[in-house]
Design a protein around this motif. Structure first.
Motif, short mmCIF file in Angstrom:
data_model
loop_
_atom_site.label_atom_id
_atom_site.label_comp_id
_atom_site.label_asym_id
_atom_site.label_seq_id
_atom_site.Cartn_x
_atom_site.Cartn_y
_atom_site.Cartn_z
N ALA A 184 -3.84 0.05 -3.49
CA ALA A 184 -3.34 0.41 -1.87
C ALA A 184 -4.73 -0.01 -0.88
O ALA A 184 -4.35 -0.55 0.04
N GLY A 185 -5.86 0.42 -1.57
CA GLY A 185 -6.98 0.18 -0.68
C GLY A 185 -7.11 -1.48 -0.34
O GLY A 185 -7.68 -1.83 0.81
N LEU A 186 -6.93 -1.97 -1.34
CA LEU A 186 -7.13 -3.54 -1.37
C LEU A 186 -6.09 -4.10 -0.32
O LEU A 186 -6.28 -4.91 0.50
N ALA A 187 -4.78 -3.50 -0.40
CA ALA A 187 -3.53 -3.90 0.36
C ALA A 187 -3.89 -3.70 1.74
O ALA A 187 -3.88 -4.55 2.97
N ARG A 188 -4.69 -2.54 1.97
CA ARG A 188 -4.99 -2.17 3.68
C ARG A 188 -5.93 -2.90 3.99
O ARG A 188 -5.88 -3.52 5.29
N ALA A 189 -7.10 -3.31 3.07
CA ALA A 189 -8.16 -4.12 3.57
C ALA A 189 -7.71 -5.54 4.00
O ALA A 189 -7.94 -6.34 5.03
N ALA A 190 -6.52 -6.11 2.96
CA ALA A 190 -6.09 -7.35 3.44
C ALA A 190 -5.41 -7.41 4.51
O ALA A 190 -5.62 -8.37 5.45
N GLN A 193 0.86 -1.10 0.10
CA GLN A 193 -0.02 0.10 0.02
C GLN A 193 0.98 1.32 -0.12
O GLN A 193 0.25 2.30 -0.01
N SER A 194 2.36 1.05 0.04
CA SER A 194 3.15 2.33 0.17
C SER A 194 3.55 2.72 -1.21
O SER A 194 4.23 3.70 -1.17
N GLY A 195 3.46 2.08 -2.16
CA GLY A 195 3.84 2.62 -3.51
C GLY A 195 3.66 1.70 -4.66
O GLY A 195 3.02 0.90 -4.53
N ASP A 196 3.93 2.43 -5.76
CA ASP A 196 3.34 1.63 -7.06
C ASP A 196 4.42 1.24 -8.06
O ASP A 196 4.09 0.59 -9.17
#
Length: 410
Positions: free
Chosen positions: A370-376, A299-302
């Motif tokens: 990033a939102g998906l990573a935070r939710a996971a 979630q910290s970078g692309d």
């Protein structure tokens, strides 16, 4: 008198051979089938349906193969899964030749039997194992070999059998490989490892699920295994699209995914050794913590380096959690109920992973990758904290009851 150690060594050799073949085939089908389906239908949606049906077939056949194992042993379950998968792969050939897409879809459904056979093989490896972690780690390493060899077979298959339409030779070769794997299992798993453990009970799926859920340790193993698998599938499936949207080339995406796959399977022997040394429950916690770290990085970078680092952590967490969860679940279940409980747990794992994969696209469209990573990450943290929260609630409830009793006595 049967030498259990000798039988276990022979069992592992046979299962390693079967696992390499199964992962070779899946390594071939994953990239090729969507392309074939899109060529036949002109639809990306229908192209995705081919992979969805393989997953659906795996869900269904986990229960079927578990029931076969109860009646006739692991040999029958694993060999039947390979035979069904081989028949499905070969069915794609006339489907492609006749431009009959329903035949291709039927072949995809049957091909899921190979995944179910591979899942059952890991439990067969632990039936007689003194060190179950070591046995599962070796099988996971075999999966890496198959995953690497599978894509290499794609450009060679049409040369092996010349004169066939493009990609047709690929399905013929992989179908024959699956039949060969089934034959090796049928001849090699003698005596059957399950027959030397106990007489298994055949129970309905509902009863098998209740058995798992009724035993705290088995429930924890199931929840941990389902979590690391579903989170890995959701974040991995959307990573390529995320990188592509941020300018990464297909070559870069391929390298990033390759590192992720290596992180999934390469640590297998180490994860297995740790499961035997420090205990599978501690390893399961470590696997979940690695996935939390992966979520924080993703979630910290692309950029490719950030996403690649996150996917490596994600794969390592899956490796540790999948091995540990399988051992925790298996050792907690009474031996006669194990085959059906194992099949039920794999069914739930595949079902949750499929649901997670579908939900991931929606979450990304709303909140981004990033939102998906935070939710996971939040989901994995909730699984980690769950047992402690339950204990606190129980202690709190006990404290309330004690207070009520004291007030009543007064």
């Amino acid at each position: 008198m049967t030498d259990i150690r000798l039988v276990q060594r022979r069992t592992l050799v046979v299962l390693l051979f079967s696992q390499v073949i199964g992962t070779i085939v899946m390594g071939v089908l994953s990239p090729v089938l969507p392309l074939l389906a899109e060529q036949m239908t002109g639809s990306q949606t229908l192209a995705g349906l081919s992979q969805a049906l393989i997953t659906s077939g795996a869900m269904v056949f986990t229960i079927v193969l578990a029931a076969l194992a109860v009646r006739h042993g692991r040999r029958a379950g694993i060999a039947t899964g390979s035979l069904l998968s081989g028949a499905g792969v070969l069915l794609i050939v006339p489907g492609h030749h006749l431009d009959a897409f329903p035949l291709v879809l039927a072949g995809c459904l049957l091909a899921g039997g190979g995944i179910a056979a591979g899942l059952q093989a890991r439990f067969a490896a632990t039936d007689l194992a003194e060190r179950p972690g070591q046995a599962l780690g070796l099988l996971q390493w075999a999966s890496l070999a198959g995953g690497v060899a599978g894509p290499l077979l794609i450009p060679l298959a049409d040369r092996i059998i010349p004169g066939l339409p493009p990609m047709t030779g690929l399905f013929v070769v992989t179908g024959v490989l699956l039949f060969a794997g089934a034959l090796v299992v049928a001849l090699g798993l003698r005596p059957d490892p399950l027959s030397l453990v106990a007489a298994p009970e055949r129970v309905p799926l509902r009863t098998a699920v209740r058995t798992v859920l009724a035993i705290p340790a088995a429930r924890h193993g199931l929840v941990g295994m389902v979590t690391v698998h579903a989170v890995m599938i959701a974040l991995m499936n959307m990573a390529g699209i995320h990188l592509h949207h941020h300018g990464a080339t297909l070559q870069v995406i391929g390298v990033v995914v390759s590192f992720h796959v290596a992180a999934m399977f390469l640590p297998g022997p180490l994860a297995g050794l740790l499961a035997d040394r420090i205990g599978p429950r501690r390893l399961l916690v470590a696997g979940l913590l690695l996935q939390v770290a992966a979520a924080v990085v993703l979630q910290s970078g692309d950029g490719p380096f950030v996403v690649g680092t996150g996917l490596v952590l994600l794969g390592a967490g899956w490796s540790a959690g999948f091995i540990a969860g399988s051992i925790v679940l298996t050792t907690a279940i009474p031996v006669p109920r194990r085959p059906m409980a194992q099949g039920a747990s794999d069914f739930l794992m595949q079902l949750t992973a499929a649901a997670g994969a579908l939900a991931a696209g929606t979450v990304v469209s709303w909140l981004g990758y990033a939102g998906l990573a935070r939710a996971a990450g939040v989901i994995v943290l909730a699984v980690l904290a769950g047992p402690y929260v339950i204990r606190l609630l129980r202690r709190g409830g006990a404290g309330v009851e004690e207070s009520r009793d004291s007030l009543t006595q007064r």
